[in-house]
Structure formats: C-alpha cells, structure tokens
Design a protein around this motif. Sequence first.
Motif, PDB file in Angstrom:
ATOM      1  N   MET A 156      24.767   7.030  35.565  1.00  0.00           N
ATOM      2  CA  MET A 156      24.515   7.563  33.440  1.00  0.00           C
ATOM      3  C   MET A 156      25.161   9.207  34.117  1.00  0.00           C
ATOM      4  O   MET A 156      26.360   8.763  32.470  1.00  0.00           O
ATOM      5  CB  MET A 156      23.400   7.447  33.607  1.00  0.00           C
ATOM      6  N   VAL A 157      25.130   9.017  34.818  1.00  0.00           N
ATOM      7  CA  VAL A 157      26.366  10.989  34.504  1.00  0.00           C
ATOM      8  C   VAL A 157      27.204  11.111  34.946  1.00  0.00           C
ATOM      9  O   VAL A 157      27.880  11.904  33.507  1.00  0.00           O
ATOM     10  CB  VAL A 157      25.271  12.111  36.041  1.00  0.00           C
ATOM     11  N   PRO A 158      27.952  10.361  35.597  1.00  0.00           N
ATOM     12  CA  PRO A 158      29.430  10.450  34.889  1.00  0.00           C
ATOM     13  C   PRO A 158      30.232  10.262  33.914  1.00  0.00           C
ATOM     14  O   PRO A 158      30.436  11.860  33.115  1.00  0.00           O
ATOM     15  CB  PRO A 158      30.399   9.162  35.812  1.00  0.00           C
ATOM     16  N   VAL A 159      29.888   9.439  33.047  1.00  0.00           N
ATOM     17  CA  VAL A 159      30.204   8.994  31.822  1.00  0.00           C
ATOM     18  C   VAL A 159      29.131  10.021  30.378  1.00  0.00           C
ATOM     19  O   VAL A 159      29.884  10.961  30.075  1.00  0.00           O
ATOM     20  CB  VAL A 159      29.160   7.609  31.141  1.00  0.00           C
ATOM     21  N   ALA A 160      27.919   9.946  30.853  1.00  0.00           N
ATOM     22  CA  ALA A 160      27.961  11.030  30.006  1.00  0.00           C
ATOM     23  C   ALA A 160      28.142  13.106  30.207  1.00  0.00           C
ATOM     24  O   ALA A 160      28.328  13.199  28.949  1.00  0.00           O
ATOM     25  CB  ALA A 160      25.840  11.395  30.033  1.00  0.00           C
ATOM     26  N   LEU A 161      28.812  13.008  31.252  1.00  0.00           N
ATOM     27  CA  LEU A 161      29.252  13.974  31.669  1.00  0.00           C
ATOM     28  C   LEU A 161      30.589  14.489  30.564  1.00  0.00           C
ATOM     29  O   LEU A 161      31.203  15.363  29.992  1.00  0.00           O
ATOM     30  CB  LEU A 161      29.180  14.590  32.600  1.00  0.00           C
ATOM     31  N   ILE A 162      31.347  13.550  30.876  1.00  0.00           N
ATOM     32  CA  ILE A 162      32.446  13.300  29.928  1.00  0.00           C
ATOM     33  C   ILE A 162      32.409  13.488  28.139  1.00  0.00           C
ATOM     34  O   ILE A 162      33.227  14.014  28.180  1.00  0.00           O
ATOM     35  CB  ILE A 162      33.392  12.045  30.421  1.00  0.00           C
ATOM     36  N   LEU A 163      31.727  12.335  27.766  1.00  0.00           N
ATOM     37  CA  LEU A 163      30.738  12.496  27.058  1.00  0.00           C
ATOM     38  C   LEU A 163      30.419  13.911  26.054  1.00  0.00           C
ATOM     39  O   LEU A 163      30.909  14.449  25.387  1.00  0.00           O
ATOM     40  CB  LEU A 163      30.673  11.336  26.438  1.00  0.00           C
ATOM     41  N   ALA A 164      29.658  14.718  27.440  1.00  0.00           N
ATOM     42  CA  ALA A 164      29.368  16.126  26.982  1.00  0.00           C
ATOM     43  C   ALA A 164      30.190  16.870  26.782  1.00  0.00           C
ATOM     44  O   ALA A 164      30.892  18.110  25.841  1.00  0.00           O
ATOM     45  CB  ALA A 164      28.418  16.701  27.862  1.00  0.00           C
TER      46      ALA A 164
END
Length: 382
Positions: A23-31
Amino acid sequence: MLRHRYCSRLLIASVTGRLSLGMVPVALILAAKADGHSLATASLLAALYGISPAMGLPLLGRFADRRGLPLPVYLGAGLVATALGVLAVAGTANLPLTAVCVLLAGAGCPPLEGGLRSLWPTVLPDDAHVRTAYTLDSSTQEIVYVTGPALAIALAGWLSPAAALTLAAAATLAGSLAFATAHPARTWRAAPRHPDRLGALRPPAMRPLLAALVFLGATVGALDVAGIAVAEKQNAAWLAGALPAIFSAAGILGGAIFVRFQPSTAPRPRHLAMLAAAYAACWLPLLAPLPAPLLLVAAMLPGALFVPLLTVASLTLTSLAPPGTSTEAVGWLSSAMRLGLAAGTALAGPLGGHFAVPLMAAALCTLLLGTRTGPRPLPAAA
C-alpha cells in the motif's frame, strides 16, 4: 494444512501486517503529487521506502532469534504506525521530515515473514506440511503486492492519500498484534546459537544464494517498467497494470499446482538450479513483438514458475541457516528480493523497459544458483 491449529490465524495475521508493503509506495506517490511534488520526487520517496526494509528486517530478525518474536514485532509495528501516522497528519510538504518518516516506516517493518517461517515447523506435523506452508506463504506475497496497491488507490480516490497511509498503519498494527499474541509466537524460541557477528551469513553458500535472489527480485522490478513501456508502444494503457497482475495471478496458480504435485521428499540443490533455468527460458517468448493478448499469455509462463522458484529458494536458505538464525535468514531473503525489485526498476527505465532486462536478470540468477550443487537433500526448515 490450514486445518491445523493456529495456522490460519498466523497466516492471515502475517499477510495483514505486511499489507502496508504493497500500500505505502502507491499512497506515497499519490500523497506527494497531491502536495505539489513532481512525479520524480514522488517516485524517489517510494523507492526510499522500498529499499529501507533491507536495512531493518535482518536486524529485527536477529533480535527475534535472540529474544523471541513478540518484542521485535511490537517495536517494528509501533515504529511503522508512528511514522505513517506523522505522514498522514503532516503531509509530505516538508521533504526532510517526509524522508525520515519514509525511512523509518520501511526500516521498522516487523519480522512477520521470517517469524512465520520459523513457526511453521512448530505448528505442523511433518516436513511435507512445512513445504506446503512455504509455498502458500510465497503465494500470499503476490496477494500483498496486488491487493495493497488496489486498496491504496481506492481509498485515496474515495477519501484521501492520508487515509490510505492511515489504513496501512492500522493494518500493520492489527496484523502484528494478532500474530505476536498467538500462543506459538509467544512461546517460540530459536535454537541455541554460537556468538557470531555474521550470523545467518556465515555459511559460504548463503552469499551466492542471496545474490541470486537479488537478481530474481530484479526480474519483477523490471517487469513493472516493461509493462509501462509496452503499453505506450502498443497504445494500450491497460497493459501497464494487466501485465504485472497476470504475472502475479499466474504465480498464485503455479504455487497451487506446485503444492499439488510436489515431490514427497525435500528438494535437492539441483532442483533449484533447474527451476531457475526454466524460469529464465520462460522470458524468451516475451522478446518477440507480440500483440497484447499473446503478451499476457506469454507473461503467464515466468509468472507460473516464480512462486515455485521462490519456495524452493526459501527452503534452501533455511536449510543453510546456522542454528538459531532462521528468522534473521528470512530477513536477508526479504532484503535481497526488495533490493532486486528496486534495482530492476531503476535499471529497466534507462534501458527502455525492454524484456531483455528481466531475461538477463533471470539468467544471472540461474548462473549463481548453479554454483551450489550437490547430492545432499535439503531439510524443510532449520
């Protein structure tokens, strides 16, 4: 296998606790993009998160081998939840603070995978069940890296990227708590070990095996970039997601078939080299200029062998690990795979996303695994 006591709880808790890795890599990019950062900056943050568990997992694994599983699992989960919580509240506008939180969120990943593989021999009756458990565990990693990004994208679109980071933190805490409070995890202790700074890395054969796993991870990292490149070339944007998804789905299917038809005896070292050679050969059809539907079919070939190859590599690694280092050894396995994923992604871009990159990585993996041969059968677990 799952009918045995504690097995379902341990597996589900481990997968839940590791869901943040997807989850975190995608969430980081979006954030980061929502806060006005460029795609390059956002990708660097995701890459930092991808690499940082390579530093923390072996250390937490060694801690678990020395002091038991609950304390390092709680410490790691608390560190991950705190770092992700700060990111969710403060955002990514302050890049130095963001980088520190990303680094801590990755390095603090609790040793759930290594702990689970250390526990299988204590909750299952024989080596055949343990080998099945290893295959199932390897297959669930595909679920983490398919379900995790999908959850992050859905929640970020419905609420916000901060909500996706919050869910990742909550999943880590919930899975870690359920895992560490299970009776086998609370009572497990590693075998006595000799004081040794190298720990699990002491056996000479361990080092070429871990190097081979770096190249195995690189095949998957390069595939993600190749999917984007071929999607642009064929003007079919859906291919960028479909290609790694079909690879992962084939991996789950290949793992199920491997369990159904696995040999009654533990795998021998030559089996690992043979599987790696077959895996490398399966990348050859992807070099041809295939239309999109045939490209997906071709991607199923290496995908179907990925989980069996990873399973036999895991069994080999645990058989090599010195007594009392089983959790640390799996931490090194995870580190090698994650370093390979990052390296494959980084190298495939400048080389145009060509399928020759995962082919070469698979060939180097085979070459390294071929250096370890011998007639001695490998036990199912250390």
